[in-house]
Write an enzyme that holds these catalytic residues in place. Structure first.
Site, PDB file in Angstrom:
ATOM      1  N   PRO A  22       0.827  -1.209   0.000  1.00 47.77           N
ATOM      2  CA  PRO A  22       0.000   0.000   0.000  1.00 47.77           C
ATOM      3  C   PRO A  22       0.859   1.255   0.000  1.00 47.77           C
ATOM      4  CG  PRO A  22       0.094  -0.942   2.203  1.00 47.77           C
ATOM      5  CD  PRO A  22       0.840  -1.887   1.313  1.00 47.77           C
ATOM      6  N   CYS A 106       3.425   2.694   8.736  1.00 50.37           N
ATOM      7  CA  CYS A 106       3.527   4.032   8.144  1.00 50.37           C
ATOM      8  C   CYS A 106       4.444   4.932   8.983  1.00 50.37           C
ATOM      9  CB  CYS A 106       2.144   4.662   8.020  1.00 50.37           C
ATOM     10  SG  CYS A 106       2.207   6.306   7.275  1.00 50.37           S
ATOM     11  N   GLY A 207      11.095  -4.828   1.417  1.00 47.40           N
ATOM     12  CA  GLY A 207      12.265  -3.957   1.517  1.00 47.40           C
ATOM     13  C   GLY A 207      13.393  -4.376   0.601  1.00 47.40           C
TER      14      GLY A 207
END
Length: 322
Positions: A22, A106, A207
């Site tokens: 996202p 986030c 990542g």
């Protein structure tokens, strides 16, 4: 050797294990549509605030719009009030998505300063309460997105992941950076491996996967069940096709300049199905910058695109470049 993995999130099959992460302002429905076509196994919506649903914020509704072609797809919630999160999840469960994803990754100051997103990793007790109430309030499977930790003094992804599993969460995605790192430096794949070793539910690594080779290395090094790709997909929905080909032992094919232009125009046309023409073309400006990054004359092209407001103008400009 074929390395693409299939796994289950609750009762939902994730075939191929490649997930689109996202991204606020990026992974909207039109972009998700293109990534799905290019081979993404699981899509995740942009973050949706539980409080915004509670207060019936009109800007939240478009974030929850889902197309039937997107399945399987997770709707990502964020918040910090366990009761509001659970109540709002239950209130939207009948919508057409497959999985609830909860955001604890986030790093944006506005979110963190409100005690939400990656700030929650500093409060394991609250995490346990949120996830337990969320899982109990809905029938759909719940997943969670976490980071390595909040900062170097608080590397607690394994602890948080274990709490999530005990709360009944069906899968955990781990970004190998701390909140303090944001997206800088190198992602720590050791923490993804450690979380995978500690859990019996699926673990999705996130990542520094930018191509087929790095995807293969992440699978081999961490033992993760799936891979989440976010920033590397900006302007490059082909990354899912490329990784699939590489992991299947085939030769990945990079898009040609013409394919890139065709994809931008297709992206814009889909965008115009959800926004008026001017808004859609303006939204495409950042995407064009990503799509054309590294191409000859891309800097001058981006400058020109920033002054375009009609589809025909965008089409003429782009087609004059290839």
């Amino acid at each position: 050797m074929k390395m693409l993995k299939n796994f289950k999130i609750g009762n939902i099959n994730i075939e191929g294990g490649l997930c689109l992460g996202p991204m606020a302002g990026v992974s909207d429905l039109p972009f998700r549509h293109l990534c799905k076509e290019m081979g993404a196994s699981l899509l995740v919506t942009e973050m949706v605030s539980a409080k915004a649903i509670y207060f019936k914020n009109k800007n939240t509704e478009p974030l929850m719009k889902i197309d039937k072609a997107e399945h399987p797809i997770a709707l990502q919630l964020f918040g910090s009030d366990p009761d509001i999160i659970a109540e709002m999840a239950a209130s939207i469960e009948d919508r057409d998505f497959d999985i609830f994803d909860f955001n604890m990754g986030c790093p944006v100051p506005k979110i963190v300063n409100n005690g939400e997103g990656s700030a929650l990793m500093k409060n394991p007790k609250l995490v346990e309460e949120i996830l337990s109430k969320l899982v109990k309030s809905v029938k759909k499977p719940v997943t969670v997105k976490i980071r390595r930790g909040f900062n170097e003094d608080n590397i607690n992804a394994v602890e948080i992941a274990k709490i999530a599993e005990c709360a009944g969460v069906s899968a955990v995605a781990v970004h190998g950076r701390t909140r303090e790192q944001y997206y800088s430096g190198k992602a720590d794949w050791n923490i993804i491996r450690d979380v995978k070793s500690a859990l019996s539910i699926p673990v999705i690594g996130n990542g520094d996967v930018t191509d087929g080779e790095s995807a293969k290395r992440m699978y081999e090094y961490t033992g993760c069940d799936g891979i989440m790709i976010a920033r590397a997909a900006r302007g490059n929905p082909w990354i899912f096709r490329e990784i699939r080909a590489y992991l299947n032992g085939d030769t990945p094919v990079k898009p040609t300049a013409k394919e890139i232009v065709d994809m931008i125009l297709k992206h814009c046309k889909i965008q115009m199905e959800y926004d008026d023409e001017i808004m859609a073309v303006r939204k495409m400006r950042k995407h064009v910058a990503w799509y054309t990054h590294g191409m000859k004359g891309s800097s001058a092209l981006r400058d020109k695109v920033n002054h375009v407001e009609k589809y025909d103008e965008l089409e003429s400009l782009l087609k004059s470049t290839v």
